[in-house]
Design a protein around this motif. Structure first.
Motif, PDB file in Angstrom:
ATOM      1  N   ALA A 186       0.832  -1.208   0.000  1.00 50.21           N
ATOM      2  CA  ALA A 186       0.000   0.000   0.000  1.00 50.21           C
ATOM      3  C   ALA A 186       0.859   1.248   0.000  1.00 50.21           C
ATOM      4  CB  ALA A 186      -0.924  -0.005   1.228  1.00 50.21           C
ATOM      5  N   ALA A 187       1.914   1.242   0.806  1.00 46.14           N
ATOM      6  CA  ALA A 187       2.814   2.397   0.861  1.00 46.14           C
ATOM      7  C   ALA A 187       3.492   2.633  -0.476  1.00 46.14           C
ATOM      8  CB  ALA A 187       3.856   2.190   1.956  1.00 46.14           C
ATOM      9  N   LEU A 188       3.873   1.543  -1.154  1.00 43.66           N
ATOM     10  CA  LEU A 188       4.526   1.667  -2.460  1.00 43.66           C
ATOM     11  C   LEU A 188       3.593   2.274  -3.493  1.00 43.66           C
ATOM     12  CD1 LEU A 188       6.535  -1.688  -2.689  1.00 43.66           C
ATOM     13  CD2 LEU A 188       7.471   0.640  -2.575  1.00 43.66           C
ATOM     14  N   ILE A 189       2.301   1.924  -3.415  1.00 41.03           N
ATOM     15  CA  ILE A 189       1.319   2.497  -4.340  1.00 41.03           C
ATOM     16  C   ILE A 189       1.245   4.004  -4.163  1.00 41.03           C
ATOM     17  CG2 ILE A 189      -1.139   2.596  -4.893  1.00 41.03           C
ATOM     18  CD1 ILE A 189      -1.309  -0.386  -4.221  1.00 41.03           C
ATOM     19  N   ILE A 190       1.201   4.440  -2.894  1.00 40.91           N
ATOM     20  CA  ILE A 190       1.133   5.875  -2.610  1.00 40.91           C
ATOM     21  C   ILE A 190       2.393   6.574  -3.090  1.00 40.91           C
ATOM     22  CG2 ILE A 190       0.987   7.610  -0.781  1.00 40.91           C
ATOM     23  CD1 ILE A 190      -0.622   5.558   0.841  1.00 40.91           C
ATOM     24  N   MET A 191       3.541   5.997  -2.804  1.00 38.38           N
ATOM     25  CA  MET A 191       4.807   6.603  -3.221  1.00 38.38           C
ATOM     26  C   MET A 191       4.908   6.681  -4.738  1.00 38.38           C
ATOM     27  SD  MET A 191       7.452   4.808  -0.524  1.00 38.38           S
ATOM     28  CE  MET A 191       8.873   5.530  -1.338  1.00 38.38           C
ATOM     29  N   PHE A 192       4.405   5.660  -5.438  1.00 43.26           N
ATOM     30  CA  PHE A 192       4.442   5.663  -6.902  1.00 43.26           C
ATOM     31  C   PHE A 192       3.610   6.799  -7.462  1.00 43.26           C
ATOM     32  CE2 PHE A 192       2.466   4.412 -10.921  1.00 43.26           C
ATOM     33  CZ  PHE A 192       3.604   4.249 -11.712  1.00 43.26           C
ATOM     34  N   GLN A 193       2.431   7.034  -6.868  1.00 42.30           N
ATOM     35  CA  GLN A 193       1.562   8.106  -7.360  1.00 42.30           C
ATOM     36  C   GLN A 193       2.201   9.471  -7.130  1.00 42.30           C
ATOM     37  OE1 GLN A 193      -0.986   7.607  -9.128  1.00 42.30           O
ATOM     38  NE2 GLN A 193      -1.166   5.401  -8.835  1.00 42.30           N
ATOM     39  N   LEU A 194       2.797   9.649  -5.957  1.00 40.96           N
ATOM     40  CA  LEU A 194       3.449  10.930  -5.676  1.00 40.96           C
ATOM     41  C   LEU A 194       4.645  11.132  -6.574  1.00 40.96           C
ATOM     42  CD1 LEU A 194       3.268  10.914  -1.761  1.00 40.96           C
ATOM     43  CD2 LEU A 194       1.834  12.201  -3.373  1.00 40.96           C
ATOM     44  N   PHE A 195       5.376  10.078  -6.872  1.00 43.70           N
ATOM     45  CA  PHE A 195       6.516  10.169  -7.773  1.00 43.70           C
ATOM     46  C   PHE A 195       6.062  10.541  -9.177  1.00 43.70           C
ATOM     47  CE2 PHE A 195       9.190   8.154 -11.015  1.00 43.70           C
ATOM     48  CZ  PHE A 195      10.400   8.786 -10.767  1.00 43.70           C
ATOM     49  N   SER A 196       4.923   9.988  -9.603  1.00 45.99           N
ATOM     50  CA  SER A 196       4.394  10.294 -10.933  1.00 45.99           C
ATOM     51  C   SER A 196       4.070  11.755 -11.058  1.00 45.99           C
ATOM     52  CB  SER A 196       3.136   9.454 -11.208  1.00 45.99           C
ATOM     53  OG  SER A 196       3.458   8.079 -11.193  1.00 45.99           O
ATOM     54  N   LEU A 197       3.547  12.349  -9.973  1.00 44.14           N
ATOM     55  CA  LEU A 197       3.238  13.779  -9.993  1.00 44.14           C
ATOM     56  C   LEU A 197       4.494  14.602 -10.163  1.00 44.14           C
ATOM     57  CD1 LEU A 197       1.320  16.172  -9.534  1.00 44.14           C
ATOM     58  CD2 LEU A 197       1.711  15.908  -7.076  1.00 44.14           C
ATOM     59  N   SER A 198       5.550  14.291  -9.377  1.00 43.91           N
ATOM     60  CA  SER A 198       6.773  15.093  -9.431  1.00 43.91           C
ATOM     61  C   SER A 198       7.537  14.875 -10.719  1.00 43.91           C
ATOM     62  CB  SER A 198       7.669  14.766  -8.226  1.00 43.91           C
ATOM     63  OG  SER A 198       8.038  13.406  -8.251  1.00 43.91           O
ATOM     64  N   SER A 199       7.388  13.688 -11.328  1.00 43.33           N
ATOM     65  CA  SER A 199       8.153  13.385 -12.531  1.00 43.33           C
ATOM     66  C   SER A 199       7.690  14.189 -13.736  1.00 43.33           C
ATOM     67  CB  SER A 199       8.068  11.882 -12.835  1.00 43.33           C
ATOM     68  OG  SER A 199       6.741  11.519 -13.165  1.00 43.33           O
ATOM     69  N   ASN A 200       6.464  14.747 -13.671  1.00 42.06           N
ATOM     70  CA  ASN A 200       5.959  15.532 -14.786  1.00 42.06           C
ATOM     71  C   ASN A 200       6.469  16.961 -14.757  1.00 42.06           C
ATOM     72  OD1 ASN A 200       4.448  13.442 -15.887  1.00 42.06           O
ATOM     73  ND2 ASN A 200       2.693  13.850 -14.556  1.00 42.06           N
ATOM     74  N   ALA A 201       7.093  17.367 -13.639  1.00 40.39           N
ATOM     75  CA  ALA A 201       7.562  18.744 -13.505  1.00 40.39           C
ATOM     76  C   ALA A 201       8.981  18.863 -14.027  1.00 40.39           C
ATOM     77  CB  ALA A 201       7.497  19.153 -12.036  1.00 40.39           C
ATOM     78  N   HIS A 202       9.353  20.092 -14.393  1.00 40.02           N
ATOM     79  CA  HIS A 202      10.734  20.350 -14.784  1.00 40.02           C
ATOM     80  C   HIS A 202      11.171  21.683 -14.207  1.00 40.02           C
ATOM     81  CE1 HIS A 202       8.088  21.479 -18.287  1.00 40.02           C
ATOM     82  NE2 HIS A 202       8.588  22.653 -17.976  1.00 40.02           N
ATOM     83  N   ASN A 203      12.462  21.869 -14.109  1.00 38.15           N
ATOM     84  CA  ASN A 203      13.014  23.087 -13.522  1.00 38.15           C
ATOM     85  C   ASN A 203      14.139  23.575 -14.422  1.00 38.15           C
ATOM     86  OD1 ASN A 203      14.595  24.913 -11.913  1.00 38.15           O
ATOM     87  ND2 ASN A 203      13.556  24.116 -10.098  1.00 38.15           N
ATOM     88  N   ILE A 204      13.854  24.598 -15.216  1.00 37.24           N
ATOM     89  CA  ILE A 204      14.818  25.091 -16.202  1.00 37.24           C
ATOM     90  C   ILE A 204      16.062  25.643 -15.519  1.00 37.24           C
ATOM     91  CG2 ILE A 204      13.705  27.350 -16.332  1.00 37.24           C
ATOM     92  CD1 ILE A 204      15.537  25.452 -19.168  1.00 37.24           C
ATOM     93  N   THR A 205      15.902  26.235 -14.342  1.00 36.50           N
ATOM     94  CA  THR A 205      17.046  26.790 -13.627  1.00 36.50           C
ATOM     95  C   THR A 205      18.046  25.697 -13.253  1.00 36.50           C
ATOM     96  OG1 THR A 205      15.646  28.554 -12.732  1.00 36.50           O
ATOM     97  CG2 THR A 205      17.758  28.182 -11.655  1.00 36.50           C
ATOM     98  N   LYS A 206      17.550  24.576 -12.741  1.00 36.15           N
ATOM     99  CA  LYS A 206      18.434  23.468 -12.374  1.00 36.15           C
ATOM    100  C   LYS A 206      19.073  22.826 -13.607  1.00 36.15           C
ATOM    101  CE  LYS A 206      16.364  22.170  -7.946  1.00 36.15           C
ATOM    102  NZ  LYS A 206      15.724  21.074  -7.164  1.00 36.15           N
ATOM    103  N   ILE A 207      18.307  22.745 -14.680  1.00 36.64           N
ATOM    104  CA  ILE A 207      18.838  22.146 -15.910  1.00 36.64           C
ATOM    105  C   ILE A 207      20.036  22.941 -16.423  1.00 36.64           C
ATOM    106  CG2 ILE A 207      18.344  21.692 -18.353  1.00 36.64           C
ATOM    107  CD1 ILE A 207      15.442  21.078 -17.476  1.00 36.64           C
ATOM    108  N   LEU A 208      19.893  24.271 -16.480  1.00 32.60           N
ATOM    109  CA  LEU A 208      20.960  25.123 -17.011  1.00 32.60           C
ATOM    110  C   LEU A 208      22.106  25.298 -16.020  1.00 32.60           C
ATOM    111  CD1 LEU A 208      18.818  27.864 -18.786  1.00 32.60           C
ATOM    112  CD2 LEU A 208      20.226  26.119 -19.890  1.00 32.60           C
ATOM    113  N   ALA A 209      21.828  25.149 -14.740  1.00 38.72           N
ATOM    114  CA  ALA A 209      22.861  25.345 -13.716  1.00 38.72           C
ATOM    115  C   ALA A 209      23.975  24.313 -13.821  1.00 38.72           C
ATOM    116  CB  ALA A 209      22.236  25.304 -12.325  1.00 38.72           C
ATOM    117  N   LYS A 210      23.727  23.225 -14.513  1.00 34.71           N
ATOM    118  CA  LYS A 210      24.736  22.175 -14.658  1.00 34.71           C
ATOM    119  C   LYS A 210      25.891  22.602 -15.561  1.00 34.71           C
ATOM    120  CE  LYS A 210      21.320  18.503 -13.960  1.00 34.71           C
ATOM    121  NZ  LYS A 210      20.625  17.327 -14.573  1.00 34.71           N
ATOM    122  N   ASP A 211      25.675  23.644 -16.369  1.00 39.08           N
ATOM    123  CA  ASP A 211      26.715  24.112 -17.291  1.00 39.08           C
ATOM    124  C   ASP A 211      26.946  25.609 -17.074  1.00 39.08           C
ATOM    125  OD1 ASP A 211      28.373  24.833 -19.397  1.00 39.08           O
ATOM    126  OD2 ASP A 211      27.416  23.452 -20.801  1.00 39.08           O
TER     127      ASP A 211
END
Length: 401
Positions: free
Chosen positions: A9-34
Motif C-alpha cells: 500500500a505504501a509503495l502504491i502511494i509513493m508511486f503516485q506521488l513520484f508520478s506527480l513530481s516526474s511531470n515537472a521540470h526546472n529550467i534553472t536546475k537544468i541550465l545550472a549544470k553548465d
C-alpha cells in the motif's frame, strides 16, 4: 503477510506521488549544470520567464551561452525589454534534436512566448526553424525580413514531448522585441483597455474611481478580466441601478491582485479572490478549464475567456464575453430541480425570483448559503486527482490486509 500488504500500500502511494513530481521540470536546475549558460539562466530568473517555463507542460528553450548574451547586455536594455527578447527563445512546442531533422518540407514556424505579450506585431512572435543542407539547422524570427541568424549547436537536455533545451549560436531578436518597454508603474491600464477594444469597461473603472485601485495594484501583480464592449452595453441598465458601493465592488470583482498567465489558469481549477474581496464578503469566483477553454464561474453567470489583450508581467489583461456578476450582489443560480406542479396562485415576487441575473438587493446579501464555504481552499485538479488515487491505493492496501 500483513507487513507485506502494508508495504504494498505504501509503495502504491509513493508511486503516485513520484508520478506527480516526474511531470515537472526546472529550467534553472537544468541550465545550472553548465556554467557557460549562467548569464542566460540568471536573466530567465530575473525576468520571471523561468517560472513561466516551469509551469508549461510542453516547451522548447533555445539557450545561448554567456558570450552570445553580451550582444544584448551591452546595449543597456531594461529588464522588461530583455524579457521580450528572451521570450523569443521560448517556443510553445516540443523540438528535440531528432525532430529538428524531421521537419516536414524542411522548414516550419512556431509560436514563441513573445507572441502572447501583446507587443508582437504580425508574425514577429514566431520563430522559423529550417533544416538546411549538410544536416545543419538554423533559426530566425519569422517576420517580413526573416533571416536565419542562429544555428543549432547541440542538445542540452531533453525529456520527450515535455521539455527540450537546445544550444543555439546567437540571440534571436527583432525590432519589436528590442523596442523600449515600459516598466509596470508606467503602464496606464485604462489607456491599454481603450486601445484594445475595452473602452466601455475602462469608462466603468473611471466612473467608479476603481481605476486607482487597479493602477496601484499593477506593480505587485494584476490580472484583469475585461468584458467586451458589447457585454458591457447589454449590462449598462442593470449597472446604473446599483448603488455607488455596489458599482465599485462589481468593477473590482473583475481584477485579481496577482499575475495569472493563461497557462496558470489552464493548469488548475479552483476559487480565486478578487480586488473586491474584503472581510466576510468573499467576492470570489471559480476558474474552470476544459482543454484549451477557460471559464469563470460566479454562481450567477459563467463567462468565457476569448483572448489575451496584454501580457507583460506583472500585468495581464484578458477579454471575456460577459460581465462577471458576484453572488454578493446578484442571486446565485440554483441547481436545476424537477419542475413543481402548477399552482393557480403565483406569488407576487415569483417573477423576480426567476430572474437569476437581476439584483437580489442593492446591498451585499447572505443569499449564498448553499455555496460551499471552503471554495478558496480548492485543490488544483492535477494534485487532487493524484491525492484521490493515492487514497484509493491506501484503501486497497488496507483491504488486502
Amino acid at each position: 503477510m500483513a507487513y507485506l500488504r502494508r508495504a504494498a500500500a505504501a509503495l502504491i502511494i509513493m508511486f503516485q506521488l513520484f508520478s506527480l513530481s516526474s511531470n515537472a521540470h526546472n529550467i534553472t536546475k537544468i541550465l545550472a549544470k553548465d556554467p557557460d549558460f549562467s548569464t542566460f539562466n540568471h536573466y530567465l530568473s530575473a525576468t520571471h520567464l523561468a517560472d513561466e517555463i516551469n509551469r508549461r507542460q510542453t516547451i522548447t528553450v533555445l539557450a545561448v551561452d554567456n558570450s552570445a548574451m553580451n550582444s544584448i547586455l551591452s546595449k543597456g536594455y531594461s529588464l522588461y525589454t530583455i524579457r521580450n527578447i528572451l521570450s523569443l527563445h521560448v517556443l510553445v512546442d516540443y523540438f528535440g534534436a531528432k525532430k529538428l531533422h524531421q521537419i516536414t518540407d524542411g522548414s516550419t514556424s512556431t509560436a514563441s512566448m513573445f507572441q502572447s505579450t501583446g507587443s508582437a506585431t504580425g508574425t514577429s512572435g514566431y520563430v522559423n526553424i529550417t533544416d538546411i543542407k549538410g544536416g545543419k539547422v538554423a533559426f530566425g524570427v519569422q517576420d517580413d525580413d526573416s533571416q536565419l541568424t542562429a544555428r543549432y549547436i547541440k542538445s542540452i537536455f531533453e525529456k520527450a514531448y515535455n521539455i527540450s533545451v537546445l544550444h543555439i549560436s546567437q540571440v534571436l531578436t527583432s525590432p519589436e522585441a528590442e523596442a523600449p518597454t515600459a516598466s509596470p508603474s508606467d503602464l496606464i491600464l485604462t489607456a491599454i483597455l481603450e486601445k484594445q477594444g475595452c473602452k466601455a469597461f475602462s469608462d466603468m473603472l473611471k466612473s467608479t474611481g476603481a481605476d486607482k485601485t487597479f493602477q496601484d495594484t499593477v506593480d505587485g501583480g494584476l490580472t484583469v478580466f475585461c468584458p467586451s464592449d458589447t457585454a458591457v452595453g447589454k449590462f449598462a441598465p442593470k449597472f446604473k441601478a446599483l448603488s455607488a458601493a455596489n458599482k465599485t465592488a462589481l468593477v473590482l470583482y473583475h481584477g485579481m491582485p496577482v499575475y495569472q498567465s493563461l497557462q496558470m489558469l489552464r493548469s488548475g481549477n479552483g476559487a480565486v479572490n478578487t480586488l473586491a474581496t474584503e472581510g466576510n464578503n468573499k467576492f470570489d469566483f471559480t476558474v474552470q478549464n476544459d482543454g484549451e477553454e477557460v471559464t469563470l464561474e460566479t454562481d450567477v453567470v459563467t463567462a468565457k475567456l476569448t483572448g489575451t489583450l496584454k501580457d507583460q508581467e506583472p500585468l495581464i489583461v484578458y477579454k471575456i464575453d460577459k460581465v462577471l456578476l458576484p453572488r454578493e450582489i446578484y442571486k446565485a443560480v440554483k441547481a436545476s430541480a424537477p419542475a413543481p406542479k402548477s399552482s393557480k396562485h403565483k406569488p407576487k415576487n415569483a417573477e423576480a425570483d426567476e430572474d437569476a441575473d437581476g439584483p437580489s438587493a442593492d446591498a451585499p446579501s447572505d443569499d449564498d448559503g448553499e455555496v460551499a464555504d471552503d471554495k478558496n481552499g480548492a485543490v488544483p485538479v492535477a494534485r487532487s486527482s493524484v491525492i484521490v488515487t493515492a487514497i484509493v491505493g491506501l484503501c486497497f492496501g488496507v483491504w488486502l490486509m
